[in-house]
Design an enzyme around this catalytic site. Structure first.
Site, PDB file in Angstrom:
ATOM      1  N   LYS A 105      32.345 -46.820  87.089  1.00  0.00           N
ATOM      2  CA  LYS A 105      32.188 -45.512  87.742  1.00  0.00           C
ATOM      3  C   LYS A 105      32.457 -45.683  89.222  1.00  0.00           C
ATOM      4  CE  LYS A 105      30.710 -41.359  86.379  1.00  0.00           C
ATOM      5  NZ  LYS A 105      30.696 -40.844  85.002  1.00  0.00           N
TER       6      LYS A 105
HETATM    7  N1  GLU Z   1      33.147 -38.579  83.899  1.00  0.00           N
HETATM    8  C1  GLU Z   1      33.145 -38.447  82.473  1.00  0.00           C
HETATM    9  C2  GLU Z   1      31.894 -39.061  81.872  1.00  0.00           C
HETATM   10  O1  GLU Z   1      30.900 -39.206  82.540  1.00  0.00           O
HETATM   11  C3  GLU Z   1      34.438 -38.922  81.823  1.00  0.00           C
HETATM   12  C4  GLU Z   1      34.795 -40.345  82.040  1.00  0.00           C
HETATM   13  C5  GLU Z   1      36.187 -40.714  81.519  1.00  0.00           C
HETATM   14  O2  GLU Z   1      36.859 -39.916  80.920  1.00  0.00           O
HETATM   15  O3  GLU Z   1      36.559 -41.868  81.773  1.00  0.00           O
HETATM   16  O4  GLU Z   1      31.836 -39.344  80.726  1.00  0.00           O
END
Ligand code: GLU
Length: 419
Positions: A105
């Site tokens: 992240k």
């Molecule tokens: N931000 C989204 C989540 O928390 C998607 C992450 C992604 O598609 O890599 O799942």
């Protein structure tokens, strides 16, 4: 109230699952620590000619099952403990739906609502350059999260491609369709939330037609969840955004609200007008008498302070980490069912996986095909979590972590510790 550290929250849930699975501490010691944490500073020339330096992060929690995968958050409350927790949740999310990714992240401390498009683009490009050594289609693949969208992903893809000297579509997902984005990706998280809500209501013998639902948050996930739940025939009695909530006991006109919000990104619910609606706070919204509650905003919304006041029968976690571990216990004692984030909101990363597969194989799939594959994966993952939770008489969150932690630990064991 105790200071809330979301990463400690993740660790406690993981340790609990690992001990139920019979693992000894050395089996799971490594997954308690993120593999990499990078902090960067991002100097930007603002529209008024001044220079501001923003702070950003990228954390790779695990690459044991595949490349790190997870979004980039632009929000004024971003901090390293939050990004670490969000990265770890991605590891377990990808594991519970069994797609070949680890978890990562990123985030930048900024308030996108106060930035011009040019400033946002400069932050995005400089941030991408700063995390360039970590990312790539086989290493770490960012995507949208709170405060970012397809346009931001397009700028990230372009920056990474320019620095490489050739186009690399598979470096980020959630891109504009013109750059190899997957059809249905922008609605995928909300669509997954809708499949999950239907699954849990059916298990509880509740028919969704006319059933009351409340949605907290009108970002991408909240607005699509509200739209699709409304289309399923549910009565959405309240929704909220940063400015507060609106409530109508007979149900809100969701298409009209979504039109109003889409007209101008500065439009807020506090200024929305319709007959018979009441204006409420986000706290009041969470405590409404409803069958389904969908927190689709940020972490730590339902905690030991307000858990005792929650009246919903079932909570489907569309946000990451909206319910704390202390609140979980209070809700369990009240008989409230919680479908955990790592399962309920996995639809986004599932379609991100489809996008990445299309990019690296240079193929493209239809929206119907993608939506059907998404449904199959979400339904299967739900059923597996339900089965193990029933079998062991445990909450769904514990069931989901039993599956996810086992997959991550076993992948680590199979690889062994290098060197
Ligand atoms: N931000 C989204 C989540 O928390 C998607 C992450 C992604 O598609 O890599 O799942």
């Amino acid at each position: 109230m105790k200071t809330y550290n979301p990463y400690n929250n993740v660790l406690r849930v993981v340790e609990q699952a690992a001990s139920i699975l019979g693992y000894v501490p050395s089996d799971y010691e490594a997954i308690k620590y993120p593999e990499r944490e990078l902090k960067v500073s991002i100097p930007v020339e603002m529209d008024d000619g001044t220079v501001r330096v923003f702070e950003g992060f990228r954390v790779q929690h695990s690459t044991s099952r595949g490349p790190a995968k997870g979004g980039i958050r632009f929000h004024h409350d971003v901090n390293i403990e939050e990004v670490k927790a969000l990265a770890a949740w991605m590891t377990f999310k990808c594991a519970v739906v069994n797609i070949p990714f680890g978890g990562g992240k990123g985030g930048v401390i900024c308030d996108p609502s106060q930035l011009s498009e040019k400033e946002l683009r400069s932050i995005t490009r400089r941030f991408t350059a700063a995390i360039f050594p970590l990312i790539g289609p086989e290493q770490d693949i960012p995507a949208p999260d709170v405060g970012t969208n397809a346009a931001v992903m397009g700028w990230m893809m372009d920056t990474f491609s320019m620095m490489n000297g050739h186009s690399v579509t598979g470096v980020v997902t959630g891109k504009p369709i013109e750059l190899g984005g997957a059809l249905g990706r922008s609605e995928a998280t909300g669509r997954g939330v809708m499949f999950t809500a239907k699954n849990i209501l059916h298990k509880m013998n509740i028919c969704e037609k006319g059933t009351a639902a409340v949605v907290q948050g009108m970002g991408n996930v909240g607005s699509v969840s509200a739209k699709l739940l409304h289309q399923c025939g549910m009565k959405i009695i309240a929704v909220s955004d940063v400015s507060g909530g609106i409530y109508h006991k007979d149900g809100l006109d969701i298409p009209d609200i979504l039109d109003y919000l889409a007209k101008d990104r500065k439009n807020l619910l506090k200024d929305y007008k319709a007959n018979g609606i009441q204006y409420i706070t986000n706290q009041e919204l969470l405590e409404l008498d409803t069958t389904l509650l969908v927190p689709a905003a940020l972490e730590n919304q339902i905690n030991e302070e307000n858990a005792a006041n929650i009246k919903a029968k079932v909570i489907v976690e569309a946000a990451n980490g909206p319910v704390t571990i202390e609140a979980d216990e209070i809700l369990r004692q009240k008989g409230i069912v919680v479908v955990p984030d790592i399962l309920a909101n996995a639809g986004g990363v599932v379609v991100s996986y489809f996008e990445w597969v299309q990019n690296i194989q240079s193929v493209s799939w239809t929206e119907d095909y993608i939506n059907q594959q998404l449904k199959d994966i979400m339904d299967n993952a739900f059923q597996s979590v339900w089965n193990i939770s029933e079998e062991k008489q445990l909450p769904l969150r514990t069931g989901a972590y039993l599956i996810a932690v086992k997959r991550v630990v076993e992948s680590k064991k199979a690889r062994g510790i290098w060197p």
